[in-house]
Design an enzyme around this catalytic site. Structure first.
Site, PDB file in Angstrom:
ATOM      1  N   THR A  28       0.807  -1.226   0.000  1.00  0.00           N
ATOM      2  CA  THR A  28       0.000   0.000   0.000  1.00  0.00           C
ATOM      3  C   THR A  28       0.840   1.277   0.000  1.00  0.00           C
ATOM      4  O   THR A  28       0.316   2.368   0.187  1.00  0.00           O
ATOM      5  CB  THR A  28      -0.916   0.027   1.238  1.00  0.00           C
ATOM      6  OG1 THR A  28      -0.098  -0.067   2.414  1.00  0.00           O
ATOM      7  CG2 THR A  28      -1.889  -1.137   1.232  1.00  0.00           C
ATOM      8  N   ASP A  29       2.149   1.121  -0.201  1.00  0.00           N
ATOM      9  CA  ASP A  29       3.047   2.275  -0.122  1.00  0.00           C
ATOM     10  C   ASP A  29       2.745   3.314  -1.214  1.00  0.00           C
ATOM     11  O   ASP A  29       2.795   3.009  -2.410  1.00  0.00           O
ATOM     12  CB  ASP A  29       4.494   1.800  -0.264  1.00  0.00           C
ATOM     13  CG  ASP A  29       5.490   2.914  -0.059  1.00  0.00           C
ATOM     14  OD1 ASP A  29       5.876   3.143   1.085  1.00  0.00           O
ATOM     15  OD2 ASP A  29       5.866   3.566  -1.061  1.00  0.00           O
ATOM     16  N   VAL A  30       2.438   4.533  -0.810  1.00  0.00           N
ATOM     17  CA  VAL A  30       2.065   5.549  -1.805  1.00  0.00           C
ATOM     18  C   VAL A  30       3.246   5.935  -2.701  1.00  0.00           C
ATOM     19  O   VAL A  30       3.048   6.331  -3.848  1.00  0.00           O
ATOM     20  CB  VAL A  30       1.464   6.818  -1.165  1.00  0.00           C
ATOM     21  CG1 VAL A  30       0.203   6.510  -0.409  1.00  0.00           C
ATOM     22  CG2 VAL A  30       2.467   7.505  -0.301  1.00  0.00           C
ATOM     23  N   VAL A  54       5.488   3.828  -3.833  1.00  0.00           N
ATOM     24  CA  VAL A  54       5.473   2.787  -4.859  1.00  0.00           C
ATOM     25  C   VAL A  54       4.370   3.067  -5.875  1.00  0.00           C
ATOM     26  O   VAL A  54       4.586   3.004  -7.090  1.00  0.00           O
ATOM     27  CB  VAL A  54       5.269   1.391  -4.208  1.00  0.00           C
ATOM     28  CG1 VAL A  54       4.950   0.338  -5.257  1.00  0.00           C
ATOM     29  CG2 VAL A  54       6.504   0.996  -3.406  1.00  0.00           C
TER      30      VAL A  54
END
Length: 309
Positions: free
Chosen positions: A260-262, A264
DNA sequence: ATCCAGGCTCCTG
DNA sequence: CAGGAGCATGGA
């Protein structure tokens, strides 16, 4: 990896992979003005570290004139005994990722439409880590759902308020606070530094688990990554993103992936030339092709955010 | 000012 | 179980 030894003039040279990308490592290490646990000056990184023989100040050279094509360490506040010296060398090897052969990852990138241009530009970049579990967890929890600049500010306040310091070369060098120190605090102490209530409670929970020996890097590594993730997410305040971030940068699991890394998501969106971020399902599908190197894929995607790829 | 930032928990329906 | 509100503050 051969044992590092000290030359007569006090230089310790570490074996370094021939394809190591010193420049991008330095760029990453120097990405924030607010970084308080190390300082980059030219091709040298200054870092204070706790060892069994007390704190040491290292000047870590990345492909400097006195050690071309290598990482070197010069101790700046007295030369430590062989034991602490080895600890310092081990720390640097792990921090700068000097022992990973990323040939397979680069081969995988070559045929991947998203990663190929990034790997092309950053070929040889290694995954800069956070060897201390306490520091990694604190940094990651601090960074939940806020911009990176503010995360650095929070970390700096934590370190300046509760960390220890080392005087050398006419200035003060900061070291991350110990688990015992943090474990003794109250949530309000951290809220005063503008950690949210929830983050304050999570940090103290983590510090107490580590101080009490119920949570340790060694145990997590011993149990294996399939158990490390649930072990971490079972701690209130630590979700899948935080667990995978820590597995990636501290436990060094090459396939950890903060889905869920923004950062990424943003990097993928840019690479695809879209205006909308990809859906989680799409990120899952794309990242499947990066396994078992998804942690390296993540790190390369992050690096691309500061570049025009 | 408004929106988003290297999320997580808790509460709905 | 999936979806969404609330958190809490700083930058752009």
């Amino acid at each position: 990896m051969t044992k590092a030894h000290l030359s007569p003039d006090g230089l310790m040279v570490l074996d370094t992979p021939g394809d190591y990308h010193f420049e991008e490592a330095l760029v990453y290490l120097n990405r924030s003005e607010s970084e308080c646990l190390h300082q980059v000056e030219g091709r040298t990184v200054y870092k204070a570290l706790h060892t069994s023989g007390g704190p040491v100040l290292m000047a870590i050279g990345l492909d400097t004139e006195e050690a071309r094509g290598a990482v070197s360490i010069r101790f700046r506040n007295g030369v430590p005994e062989p034991g602490p010296r080895e600890e310092a060398a081990r720390y640097v090897r792990e921090w700068l990722d000097l022992d990973t052969d990323i040939g397979e990852f680069l081969a995988l990138c070559a045929s991947d439409p998203i990663l190929a241009p990034i790997a092309d530009r950053n070929r040889g970049l290694r995954l800069i880590g956070v060897p201390s579990l306490l520091e990694a967890l604190c940094w990651t929890v601090a960074g939940q759902q806020i911009n990176l600049a503010f995360a650095y500010t929070l970390k700096k306040r934590l370190v300046e308020t509760y960390g220890t310091r080392l005087e050398a070369e006419g200035r003060e060098w900061r070291l991350f606070p110990g688990a015992q120190t943090l474990a003794a605090l109250e949530p309000s102490d951290l809220q005063a530094l503008q950690f949210t209530r929830s983050k304050s409670e999570t940090l103290l929970r983590v510090a107490r688990l580590i101080a009490g020996g119920e949570l340790s890097k060694e145990a997590l590594l011993l149990e294996g990554m399939s158990r490390a993730e649930p072990a971490l997410t079972s701690i209130k305040g630590i979700g899948p993103w935080t667990a995978n971030y820590v597995m990636m940068r501290c436990l060094r699991h090459p396939d950890a992936f903060p889905l869920t890394d923004v950062g990424v998501h943003h990097a993928i969106r840019r690479r695809l030339g879209r205006t909308e971020k990809p859906s989680l399902q799409e990120v899952e599908e794309l990242s499947a092709a990066w396994s078992p190197w998804r942690a390296y894929a993540t790190f390369y995607l992050w690096a691309s955010l500061a570049q025009d790829v």
